[in-house]
Design an enzyme around this catalytic site. Structure first.
Site, short mmCIF file in Angstrom:
data_model
loop_
_atom_site.label_atom_id
_atom_site.label_comp_id
_atom_site.label_asym_id
_atom_site.label_seq_id
_atom_site.Cartn_x
_atom_site.Cartn_y
_atom_site.Cartn_z
N ILE B 91 76.81 -68.88 -38.18
CA ILE B 91 75.41 -69.29 -38.04
C ILE B 91 75.19 -70.62 -38.73
O ILE B 91 74.68 -71.57 -38.16
CB ILE B 91 74.45 -68.21 -38.60
CG1 ILE B 91 74.62 -66.89 -37.83
CG2 ILE B 91 73.01 -68.68 -38.52
CD1 ILE B 91 73.89 -65.71 -38.44
N GLU B 92 75.58 -70.69 -40.02
CA GLU B 92 75.38 -71.93 -40.77
C GLU B 92 76.29 -71.96 -41.98
O GLU B 92 76.88 -70.95 -42.36
CB GLU B 92 73.91 -72.06 -41.22
CG GLU B 92 73.46 -70.91 -42.09
CD GLU B 92 72.04 -71.06 -42.61
OE1 GLU B 92 71.70 -72.18 -43.01
OE2 GLU B 92 71.31 -70.07 -42.63
N GLU B 93 76.37 -73.13 -42.60
CA GLU B 93 77.14 -73.27 -43.83
C GLU B 93 76.34 -74.10 -44.81
O GLU B 93 75.75 -75.11 -44.43
CB GLU B 93 78.49 -73.95 -43.55
CG GLU B 93 79.37 -74.01 -44.77
CD GLU B 93 80.82 -74.37 -44.45
OE1 GLU B 93 81.61 -74.40 -45.40
OE2 GLU B 93 81.14 -74.62 -43.28
N TYR B 96 76.07 -72.71 -50.88
CA TYR B 96 76.29 -71.36 -51.41
C TYR B 96 77.41 -70.62 -50.68
O TYR B 96 77.96 -69.67 -51.19
CB TYR B 96 74.99 -70.54 -51.27
CG TYR B 96 74.40 -70.66 -49.89
CD1 TYR B 96 74.90 -69.92 -48.83
CD2 TYR B 96 73.38 -71.58 -49.63
CE1 TYR B 96 74.39 -70.06 -47.56
CE2 TYR B 96 72.86 -71.72 -48.36
CZ TYR B 96 73.37 -70.96 -47.32
OH TYR B 96 72.88 -71.10 -46.05
N VAL B 99 77.48 -68.35 -43.46
CA VAL B 99 76.81 -67.17 -42.90
C VAL B 99 77.35 -66.93 -41.49
O VAL B 99 77.39 -67.85 -40.67
CB VAL B 99 75.28 -67.34 -42.86
CG1 VAL B 99 74.61 -66.07 -42.34
CG2 VAL B 99 74.73 -67.67 -44.24
N LYS B 114 76.87 -62.96 -45.22
CA LYS B 114 76.85 -64.18 -46.04
C LYS B 114 78.02 -64.14 -47.01
O LYS B 114 78.08 -63.28 -47.88
CB LYS B 114 75.52 -64.27 -46.80
CG LYS B 114 75.38 -65.50 -47.65
CD LYS B 114 73.98 -65.58 -48.23
CE LYS B 114 73.81 -66.79 -49.11
NZ LYS B 114 72.44 -66.91 -49.61
N ASP B 209 62.81 -70.86 -54.65
CA ASP B 209 63.25 -71.75 -53.56
C ASP B 209 62.53 -71.40 -52.26
O ASP B 209 63.16 -71.31 -51.20
CB ASP B 209 64.77 -71.68 -53.39
CG ASP B 209 65.31 -72.86 -52.58
OD1 ASP B 209 64.58 -73.88 -52.45
OD2 ASP B 209 66.44 -72.78 -52.06
#
Lengths: 283, 423
Positions: B91-93, B96, B99, B114, B209
């Protein structure tokens, strides 16, 4: 925090992993208590907050319901639990300090498991591997605690509940009752009760022991039993009292030495092998 | 002495361990209670003062609402293997970790995995990752992303947080939506956000956040607060050096943190909520500054510079003396949000208040008249749905309408091609 902290299941209580590997119930109980004592001693030397030391003991006790003492050393897991709890309670310990303290406690335990002479601490060799061995052991222990507890590391401490209950029972002016009950709660950390029973039950047991010890009368005749105010079941309170009282039983020198000498999994394995022949429950 | 203390065999309230046909005791209902050894006699407590180990039969009493049944507590069980899940797509990077979208092999549920960054950790499990897992597990709420479990890989450095898969994040949605959310929709989104933030604060968790990219939204109009990577507990005595100032993405950062405050509380999250509220209204960030100084000047421009009455503590903050404060001016909320009702402007101003002590709390904001005036909040089920980029669904470009055919010959050619039997 979250009210629903993890508790052991009946099958885990009846048949702990260590018991499955042939360890007697008494010995496991003593090793658990000694591991908790190590946590308290290390916590004092490291000037840790009491909440972190208490949380560490609870995590340590939970761990042995899913893992055998044959697989991990009691000392390593005790220090891993303290290291983890210090992070959870926002007062992280410096790894270097923990290693030095653990080394000293380990040396002392090994010394007193063999002799009664005065203990002298020998500092780690600058060129030796002890520092890195201990560091690796603590890091692995911390990770194993997290992994084997499924990352459910929520801990609810009983002290706030105790103050409320003493207030309800009108015992806040009775200084001895307060300090004694508080002391019993601290002692209970060396037993598995925080992984077995809910906080109201444990607090009620501490109040029961304190008031009986000080001969303070509380309503105990049905339907006015004081513990029912706190939704605690009598049989569970009694069981918690039993766990706490067993901490105070007299142990002979050989028993104490045996426990001090079993801080590592190597020593536990050796003991289990020696006693395997005469133990029908061993696997 | 025993008389004074009370009878030695009080009535036995039914143990929470006992079998009970009236209660659901879960999987362990038919396991007998382990018999404990009797406590040995000690000097501390005379045996006649101890309670009897054999109490009377139970007195059936109802269960208190304050203490949940023992069987409601989670069991002590180890983490499962990550191989219980089938990886679908990334999905994304971020800083942290990565995912992934994955499927539970047992149930078929689609989840988000995650992966926590643990490589080369000199100090064991990172405290930041620990805070995130702890916060997510402590803040279970309808509008907080649900953590199902934490699973592990082959090595100790492979740890994955298993979360509910949510189709969108608000940031991406605001970018691709042809028109902004309706007032009724904004109210629904804000109520959900405030409810989640209120729940976190009630559980002594600061998110630190909050921003539109950390608000996930499913196709049923429900939003979930995500990414607790900067979250931490508050209320306990703070360690030496206070709390870090490197929190909250710049555009959503409260002025008290910008001014160097090391002790802060729930108000930092409430400022972020105010910025999100404004972004939902404007369809663009409220303070898209490139740096801290630009952000401060943008805040001063909208709210007017701080004064003794609007922020008494301002002058005592570390960085306050380094700033040149412009001449006092009135806030420009009405000019910036011309179509907002008076109640809406009031809520926004109460969230974007200089003084953290005066800034509204999540609990107060939930009761604000803005949410009860017309138009009323829209039911989440009535929200429109969008294709999910995270699930690999293709989006049609919302802004570009298809161009008209340039020549009639092209049209004839197409129809000929499609309909071979035509004359």
């Amino acid at each position: 925090m979250s009210a629903l902290y993890p508790l052991a299941s009946l099958s885990q209580i009846e048949n702990t992993p260590s018991k499955q590997h042939g360890m007697p119930e008494d010995l496991e109980e003593d090793l658990r208590a000694y591991g908790c004592k190590l946590i308290v001693q290390a916590g004092r030397l490291l000037h840790q907050k009491q909440v972190a030391v208490a949380a560490a003991q609870i995590l340590f006790q939970r761990f042995w319901f899913v893992t055998s003492m044959k697989q991990f050393g009691v000392g390593d897991i005790a220090m891993g639990a303290l290291y983890l709890a210090s992070k959870l309670e926002e007062c992280p310990i410096r790894m270097r300090d923990l290693i030095n303290v653990y080394d000293a406690l380990l040396q002392r335990s090994i010394h007193y498991s063999k002799a009664d002479t005065e203990f002298k601490y020998h500092a780690m060799s600058y060129f030796g591997s002890t520092f890195y061995d201990i560091k690796d052991a603590v890091v692995v222990a911390e990770m194993q605690i997290l992994k084997r507890l499924g990352f459910h590391v929520q801990v609810v401490l009983p002290y706030g509940t105790l103050v409320n209950y003493l207030r309800v029972l009108g015992l806040t002016n009775h200084e001895d009752a307060c300090s004694k009950a508080w002391g019993y709660l601290n002692d209970a950390l060396q037993t598995p009760v925080y992984a077995l029973y809910q906080i109201p039950t444990i607090v009620s047991a501490a109040i029961l022991l304190a008031t009986r010890n000080l001969q303070i009368p509380l309503p105990s005749t049905p339907p006015n039993c004081w513990w029912e105010l706190f939704d605690a079941a009598w049989e569970d309170i009694w069981s918690v009292c039993g766990y706490i009282m067993r901490l105070y039983r007299e142990r002979d020198v050989s028993e104490r030495r045996r426990v001090m000498g079993m801080l590592t999994k190597k020593e536990v394995r050796r003991w289990l092998e020696e006693h395997a022949a005469g133990n029908p429950t061993s696997h | 002495m025993a008389d004074q203390v009370g009878p030695s065999t009080p009535s036995r309230k039914r143990s929470k361990w006992d079998e009970d046909e009236d209660e659901d005791l879960g999987p362990h209902a038919h396991i007998s209670v382990p018999k404990r050894r009797k406590a040995k006699e000690t000097k501390l407590i005379p045996t006649n003062a101890l309670p009897s180990p054999r109490p009377n039969p139970p007195s059936r009493l109802g269960h208190s609402v304050y203490v949940p049944q023992r069987t409601r507590h989670p069991p002590i069980i180890p983490s499962r293997s990550v191989y219980c899940y089938e990886r679908l797509n990334q999905i994304e990077e971020g800083s942290y970790g990565v995912v992934f979208r994955a499927r539970d092999k047992q149930t078929g549920d689609i989840v988000a995995l995650k992966k926590l960054k643990l490589d080369e950790e000199k100090n064991g499990f990172p405290i930041t990752a620990l805070r995130e897992v702890y916060a997510l597990m402590s803040c279970r709420h309808e509008n907080v992303v649900g953590v199902r479990e934490v699973v592990v890989g082959d090595t100790l450095t492979q740890v994955f947080v298993v979360m509910d898969f949510i189709e969108h994040d608000l940031k991406s949605l605001l970018t691709v939506m042809p028109s902004p959310f309706l007032q009724s929709e904004i109210k629904t989104l804000m109520l959900q956000l405030l409810s989640a933030v209120n729940h976190c604060h009630a559980n002594w968790i600061l998110h630190r956040d909050l921003k539109t990219s950390n608000l996930l939204m499913n196709n049923r109009g429900t939003i979930k607060v995500a990414d607790f990577g900067l979250a931490r507990r508050y209320g306990d005595p703070i360690g030496v050096g206070g709390m870090t100032q490197l929190v909250v993405t710049l555009w959503y950062r409260a002025p008290d943190i910008l001014m160097g405050a090391t002790e802060y509380s729930t108000a930092v999250d409430m400022w972020s909520v105010g910025c999100i509220f404004a972004e939902l209204l404007l369809k663009e960030p409220l303070f898209p500054a490139k740096g801290e100084l630009e952000l401060i000047s943008m805040i001063f421009k909208l709210l007017g510079p701080p004064t003794k009455s609007t922020w008494p503590e301002f002058t005592s903050l570390p960085l306050a003396k380094t700033l040149t404060i412009p001449a006092p001016q009135a806030p420009l909320f009405r000019q910036k949000f011309p179509y907002m009702t008076t109640a809406g402007i009031d809520l926004l101003m109460s969230l974007l208040t200089y003084d953290p002590e005066q800034r509204t709390t999540a609990a107060e904001a939930l009761k604000h008249p803005y949410f009860t005036e017309s138009p009323l909040p829209k039911h989440p089920d009535l929200f429109g749905s969008f294709p999910s980029a995270a699930a690999g669904e293709k989006r049609r470009k919302p802004f570009d309408s298809p161009s008209a055919p340039t020549r009639a010959a092209d049209y004839k050619f197409i129809t000929d091609f499609d309909l071979p039997n035509s004359p």
